[in-house]
Every structure is written in structure tokens, then in C-alpha cells.
Motif scaffolding. Structure first.
Motif, PDB file in Angstrom:
ATOM      1  N   LYS A   1      16.375  34.694 -19.988  1.00  7.93           N
ATOM      2  CA  LYS A   1      16.091  34.668 -18.550  1.00  7.93           C
ATOM      3  C   LYS A   1      17.037  35.614 -17.802  1.00  7.93           C
ATOM      4  CE  LYS A   1      14.066  30.064 -18.974  1.00  7.93           C
ATOM      5  NZ  LYS A   1      14.217  28.597 -18.758  1.00  7.93           N
TER       6      LYS A   1
ATOM      7  N   TRP B   1      13.698  19.295 -22.330  1.00  2.00           N
ATOM      8  CA  TRP B   1      14.239  19.583 -20.995  1.00  2.00           C
ATOM      9  C   TRP B   1      13.965  18.435 -20.031  1.00  2.00           C
ATOM     10  CZ3 TRP B   1      11.149  21.563 -16.519  1.00  2.00           C
ATOM     11  CH2 TRP B   1       9.771  21.353 -16.684  1.00  2.00           C
TER      12      TRP B   1
ATOM     13  N   HIS C   1      10.829  35.329 -23.208  1.00  4.55           N
ATOM     14  CA  HIS C   1      10.615  34.477 -22.020  1.00  4.55           C
ATOM     15  C   HIS C   1      11.853  34.516 -21.162  1.00  4.55           C
ATOM     16  CE1 HIS C   1       9.281  30.909 -19.783  1.00  4.55           C
ATOM     17  NE2 HIS C   1      10.513  30.453 -19.901  1.00  4.55           N
TER      18      HIS C   1
ATOM     19  N   GLN D   1      15.886  30.679 -12.023  1.00  2.00           N
ATOM     20  CA  GLN D   1      16.945  31.126 -12.943  1.00  2.00           C
ATOM     21  C   GLN D   1      17.229  32.620 -12.799  1.00  2.00           C
ATOM     22  OE1 GLN D   1      15.298  28.288 -16.244  1.00  2.00           O
ATOM     23  NE2 GLN D   1      17.474  28.576 -16.778  1.00  2.00           N
TER      24      GLN D   1
ATOM     25  N   ASN E   1       6.333  34.824 -14.797  1.00  2.00           N
ATOM     26  CA  ASN E   1       6.265  33.376 -14.970  1.00  2.00           C
ATOM     27  C   ASN E   1       6.070  32.702 -13.611  1.00  2.00           C
ATOM     28  OD1 ASN E   1       6.484  31.100 -16.718  1.00  2.00           O
ATOM     29  ND2 ASN E   1       8.683  30.865 -16.267  1.00  2.00           N
ATOM     30  N   GLU E   2       5.109  31.801 -13.525  1.00  2.00           N
ATOM     31  CA  GLU E   2       5.002  30.851 -12.402  1.00  2.00           C
ATOM     32  C   GLU E   2       4.899  31.509 -11.040  1.00  2.00           C
ATOM     33  OE1 GLU E   2       8.288  28.133 -12.855  1.00  2.00           O
ATOM     34  OE2 GLU E   2       7.468  27.269 -14.678  1.00  2.00           O
TER      35      GLU E   2
ATOM     36  N   GLN F   1       1.516  26.813 -19.991  1.00  2.00           N
ATOM     37  CA  GLN F   1       2.713  26.058 -20.382  1.00  2.00           C
ATOM     38  C   GLN F   1       2.323  24.698 -20.954  1.00  2.00           C
ATOM     39  OE1 GLN F   1       5.694  25.861 -17.288  1.00  2.00           O
ATOM     40  NE2 GLN F   1       5.683  28.079 -16.950  1.00  2.00           N
TER      41      GLN F   1
ATOM     42  N   TRP G   1       7.840  22.793 -26.510  1.00  5.33           N
ATOM     43  CA  TRP G   1       9.047  23.137 -25.730  1.00  5.33           C
ATOM     44  C   TRP G   1      10.221  22.277 -26.188  1.00  5.33           C
ATOM     45  CZ3 TRP G   1       9.463  27.649 -23.941  1.00  5.33           C
ATOM     46  CH2 TRP G   1      10.480  27.989 -23.034  1.00  5.33           C
TER      47      TRP G   1
ATOM     48  N   HIS H   1       2.702  21.461 -19.841  1.00  4.11           N
ATOM     49  CA  HIS H   1       3.606  20.304 -19.744  1.00  4.11           C
ATOM     50  C   HIS H   1       2.771  19.142 -19.204  1.00  4.11           C
ATOM     51  CE1 HIS H   1       7.165  22.718 -20.486  1.00  4.11           C
ATOM     52  NE2 HIS H   1       6.816  23.561 -19.535  1.00  4.11           N
TER      53      HIS H   1
ATOM     54  N   GLU I   1       4.399  26.154 -23.841  1.00  7.24           N
ATOM     55  CA  GLU I   1       5.530  25.241 -23.607  1.00  7.24           C
ATOM     56  C   GLU I   1       5.087  23.788 -23.745  1.00  7.24           C
ATOM     57  OE1 GLU I   1       7.633  26.154 -19.970  1.00  7.24           O
ATOM     58  OE2 GLU I   1       7.382  28.303 -20.252  1.00  7.24           O
TER      59      GLU I   1
ATOM     60  N   TRP J   1      10.707  36.211 -12.739  1.00 11.23           N
ATOM     61  CA  TRP J   1      10.483  34.800 -12.388  1.00 11.23           C
ATOM     62  C   TRP J   1      11.304  34.493 -11.146  1.00 11.23           C
ATOM     63  CZ3 TRP J   1      12.854  30.254 -15.707  1.00 11.23           C
ATOM     64  CH2 TRP J   1      12.217  29.036 -15.380  1.00 11.23           C
TER      65      TRP J   1
ATOM     66  N   ASN K   1       2.311  33.777 -17.533  1.00  7.71           N
ATOM     67  CA  ASN K   1       2.567  32.398 -17.974  1.00  7.71           C
ATOM     68  C   ASN K   1       2.711  31.465 -16.771  1.00  7.71           C
ATOM     69  OD1 ASN K   1       3.308  30.668 -20.319  1.00  7.71           O
ATOM     70  ND2 ASN K   1       5.336  30.551 -19.358  1.00  7.71           N
TER      71      ASN K   1
ATOM     72  N   GLU L   1      14.847  29.286 -25.180  1.00  7.83           N
ATOM     73  CA  GLU L   1      14.560  28.348 -24.082  1.00  7.83           C
ATOM     74  C   GLU L   1      15.126  28.850 -22.757  1.00  7.83           C
ATOM     75  OE1 GLU L   1      15.744  24.354 -24.938  1.00  7.83           O
ATOM     76  OE2 GLU L   1      14.900  23.576 -23.062  1.00  7.83           O
ATOM     77  N   ASN L   2      16.287  29.459 -22.795  1.00  4.75           N
ATOM     78  CA  ASN L   2      16.937  29.973 -21.572  1.00  4.75           C
ATOM     79  C   ASN L   2      17.575  31.353 -21.756  1.00  4.75           C
ATOM     80  OD1 ASN L   2      16.795  27.701 -19.542  1.00  4.75           O
ATOM     81  ND2 ASN L   2      17.747  26.605 -21.265  1.00  4.75           N
TER      82      ASN L   2
HETATM   83  C1  XIL Z   1      13.593  24.980 -18.695  1.00  3.31           C
HETATM   84  C2  XIL Z   1      14.567  24.761 -19.834  1.00  3.31           C
HETATM   85  O1  XIL Z   1      13.941  24.013 -20.847  1.00  3.31           O
HETATM   86  C3  XIL Z   1      15.793  24.044 -19.321  1.00  3.31           C
HETATM   87  O2  XIL Z   1      16.797  23.998 -20.326  1.00  3.31           O
HETATM   88  C4  XIL Z   1      16.362  24.751 -18.084  1.00  3.31           C
HETATM   89  O3  XIL Z   1      17.411  23.988 -17.545  1.00  3.31           O
HETATM   90  C5  XIL Z   1      15.285  24.936 -17.035  1.00  3.31           C
HETATM   91  O4  XIL Z   1      14.205  25.648 -17.607  1.00  3.31           O
HETATM   92  N1  XIL Z   1       8.861  26.267 -17.274  1.00  3.31           N
HETATM   93  C6  XIL Z   1       9.432  27.367 -17.913  1.00  3.31           C
HETATM   94  C7  XIL Z   1      10.670  27.184 -18.706  1.00  3.31           C
HETATM   95  O5  XIL Z   1       8.845  28.443 -17.896  1.00  3.31           O
HETATM   96  O6  XIL Z   1      11.492  28.315 -18.675  1.00  3.31           O
HETATM   97  C8  XIL Z   1      11.450  25.975 -18.260  1.00  3.31           C
HETATM   98  O7  XIL Z   1      12.527  25.789 -19.170  1.00  3.31           O
HETATM   99  C9  XIL Z   1      10.556  24.750 -18.216  1.00  3.31           C
HETATM  100  C10 XIL Z   1       9.438  24.945 -17.224  1.00  3.31           C
END
Ligand code: XIL
Length: 302
Positions: free
Chosen positions: A47, A276, A80, A87, A126-127, A204, A268, A206, A235, A84, A169, A43-44
Motif C-alpha cells: 500500500k 482483519w 495490492h 492507507q 481500489n474502492e 473483494q 483475506w 467480504h 478478499e 486508493w 477492485n 495484506e498491507n
Molecule cells: C485491511 C487489512 O487487512 C488490515 O490489516 C488493515 O489494517 C486495513 O486494511 N479492503 C481492502 C484491504 O482492499 O486492503 C483491506 O485490508 C480490507 C478491506
């Protein structure tokens, strides 16, 4: 099959979860992870701020805990994320220009080399696109090093690990009618035309009331796939509860199964309390680890 992972595998796909290294000592968490999932995404822990806290000093201990757990339990790993805007360690946030570009390429090279042979798919970038109707790149320190930073990152990742699938991504790229979706599509089409090494696009996904599951999601998946890349739902979480949430999860699973190159789904987090998201119940298991209607709907679809 009787689990998400086994059912997905019967369809030639994986079903994964984002995993936090510090939860690998939680027996309930690990019990569900090992029973249900055959892919993990740290998840982190992979990074930039986690793996290179000081420039040139790499720390992989927490990411390794997840990779080792996955390998010991026959799970794939999605890496992952290599490059980016978010982070980043403080030292990288303070760089610009050619110094930042060089640091980014070195980071991609070192991390992808360290994990060579152990990663099924890497989120290389990413993003990188802006929200809204512009279809433009997101402004960031990386973007300001030059528009070619994305393809440079992909070429560095391919050189470092020729066996991993290399993904772009992003979020808010689920609705086919959105400018951001079209902008990513055009970039991938251009990369394929020019021979930039890209193998997959990660959505992703979400979903919440502001950006719900779109009725044209399957069109988005199949349109990217038609460019000659795999698509992965990377995600997934869906705000809500009960039947409406279950229906949205079912739709996502059905859409992936309908597209031959949709090769896997990752949620996710495992329990709602692992999400998150600050509030809400967007995942497949409740805080006690019980299966929700969304779980049953997803398993039924697979
Ligand atoms: C999020 C994590 O889930 C959290 O723990 C952290 O604080 C912030 O990042 N898009 C992404 C992920 O690509 O890396 C992110 O993950 C959520 C949004």
C-alpha cells in the motif's frame, strides 16, 4: 486435488491468501500457506503508506519478503493496491490538485516498474465508488483531482508493467442489483469501449450479515466477464460458522467455477485469528490452524 491450490490449478485457476510479512516466521502459518495456496496478496505491504512513507522515498523490504517467499514456492502474486483513498502516507493526505495527481502517477509508475514481471495481477485502483444507492464516485482527495484519475492510473500502470493484468477492485459490488455494482460495471464497459487498459475486476467479497453472499453472485461474475475482463474474487471472507458458513463458501467456489473468466479466489487471511475483522470467525482455518467445515466445503467444490 487434496489442497485448495492444487484443486484450483486443475481447473485452471489459482487459490490465494492475503499474507502479512511479519507472520512469515510463524511455522504453523507458513506450513498452511505453503501446503494450500498458490497465490498470495500482501495484506498491507504494497500500500501507498508502506511503499512510499516519504515522498519519493520507496521502501519495498516487507513487500519483497512476501514476493520472494511466493517466488521461491511457485506462487503467483496479486499486487495490492496502487491507488486508493485509504492507507495513504500523511504527506499524500496533505496534497491536492495537480500535486496529488502527479504524486499518484509517480507512485503507480515507480511501484509497478519495481515489480515489473513479478505480479500476476495488480489492483490498480481500489474502492473508488460510494456505498449506497447513488452509483457515484466516492469522494476522496484522489477523486477531487478530476474524474479521470482512475483511467490515468490504469494507463500509468500499463506503461510501467505491460505484463501484469490490471484490475479495478471494490467491495459491496457482489450483488448484481446494487447501484454500486452497476456503477462499476458501467465504468468498465466505458473503459473497454474507449480502450482504457483494464483486464480484470476484483470483487473483494467480504460477506457478513449486513452484506451476505447474494443469490445473484454468479450473475455478477458472468456479467463482468461478458465485458471482456477476467473476474477475480480478491478478499473473500464470510462471517459465521459451521454449516451455513460452509454453504456460503461452497456457493462462492461453485459460482467462480461456473464462469470461465473467473480466474481465481483469494481469501483475506489464513486462520480466523489472522482476519482483519475485529471479531468473528470468517476464514477457512481456526485459530489453531485446523481445517473448518468451510475449508472442506470449498475443497469439495473445487
Ligand atoms: C485491511 C487489512 O487487512 C488490515 O490489516 C488493515 O489494517 C486495513 O486494511 N479492503 C481492502 C484491504 O482492499 O486492503 C483491506 O485490508 C480490507 C478491506
Amino acid at each position: 486435488g487434496t489442497t485448495l491450490g492444487a484443486s484450483a490449478a486443475e481447473k485452471g485457476r489459482y487459490f490465494g491468501a492475503a499474507v502479512a510479512a511479519h507472520k512469515l516466521s510463524d511455522a504453523t502459518y507458513v506450513g498452511i500457506l505453503n501446503r494450500e495456496f498458490n497465490s498470495v496478496t500482501p495484506e498491507n505491504e504494497m500500500k501507498w503508506d508502506a511503499t512510499e512513507p516519504s515522498q519519493g522515498q520507496f521502501t519495498f523490504a516487507n513487500a519483497d519478503r512476501i514476493v520472494n517467499h511466493a517466488r521461491a514456492n511457485g506462487m503467483q502474486v496479486r499486487g495490492h493496491a496502487l491507488a486508493w483513498h485509504s492507507q495513504q502516507p500523511g504527506w499524500a493526505q496533505n496534497l491536492s490538485g495537480s500535486a496529488l495527481r502527479q504524486a499518484m502517477v509517480n507512485h503507480v509508475t515507480q511501484v509497478a516498474t519495481y515489480y515489473r514481471g513479478k505480479i500476476h495481477s495488480w489492483d490498480v485502483v481500489n474502492e473508488a465508488f460510494a456505498d449506497g444507492g447513488s452509483g457515484a464516485r466516492r469522494d476522496s482527495n484522489l477523486q477531487r483531482t478530476g474524474n479521470d484519475w482512475i483511467e490515468v492510473a490504469f494507463r500509468a500502470a500499463r506503461a510501467a508493467d505491460p505484463t501484469a493484468k490490471l484490475c479495478y477492485n471494490d467491495y459491496n459490488t457482489d450483488d448484481w442489483s446494487h447501484a454500486k455494482t452497476q456503477a462499476v460495471y458501467n465504468m468498465v464497459r466505458d473503459f473497454k469501449a474507449r480502450g482504457v487498459p483494464i483486464d480484470c475486476v476484483g470483487l473483494q467479497s467480504h460477506f457478513n450479515s449486513a452484506s451476505p453472499y447474494p443469490g445473484n453472485y454468479r450473475t455478477t461474475l458472468s456479467s463482468f466477464a461478458a465485458l471482456g475482463v477476467d473476474v477475480q474474487i480478491t478478499e473473500l471472507d464470510i462471517e459465521g460458522s459451521g454449516d451455513s458458513q460452509a454453504t456460503a463458501y461452497r456457493n462462492v467456489a461453485n459460482d467462480c467455477l461456473a464462469v470461465a473468466r473467473c480466474t481465481g479466489i483469494t481469501v483475506w487471511g489464513i486462520r480466523d485469528t489472522d482476519s482483519w475483522r475485529a471479531s468473528g470467525t470468517p476464514l477457512l482455518f481456526d485459530g489453531s490452524g485446523n481445517k473448518k467445515p468451510a475449508y472442506t466445503a470449498t475443497l469439495d467444490a473445487l
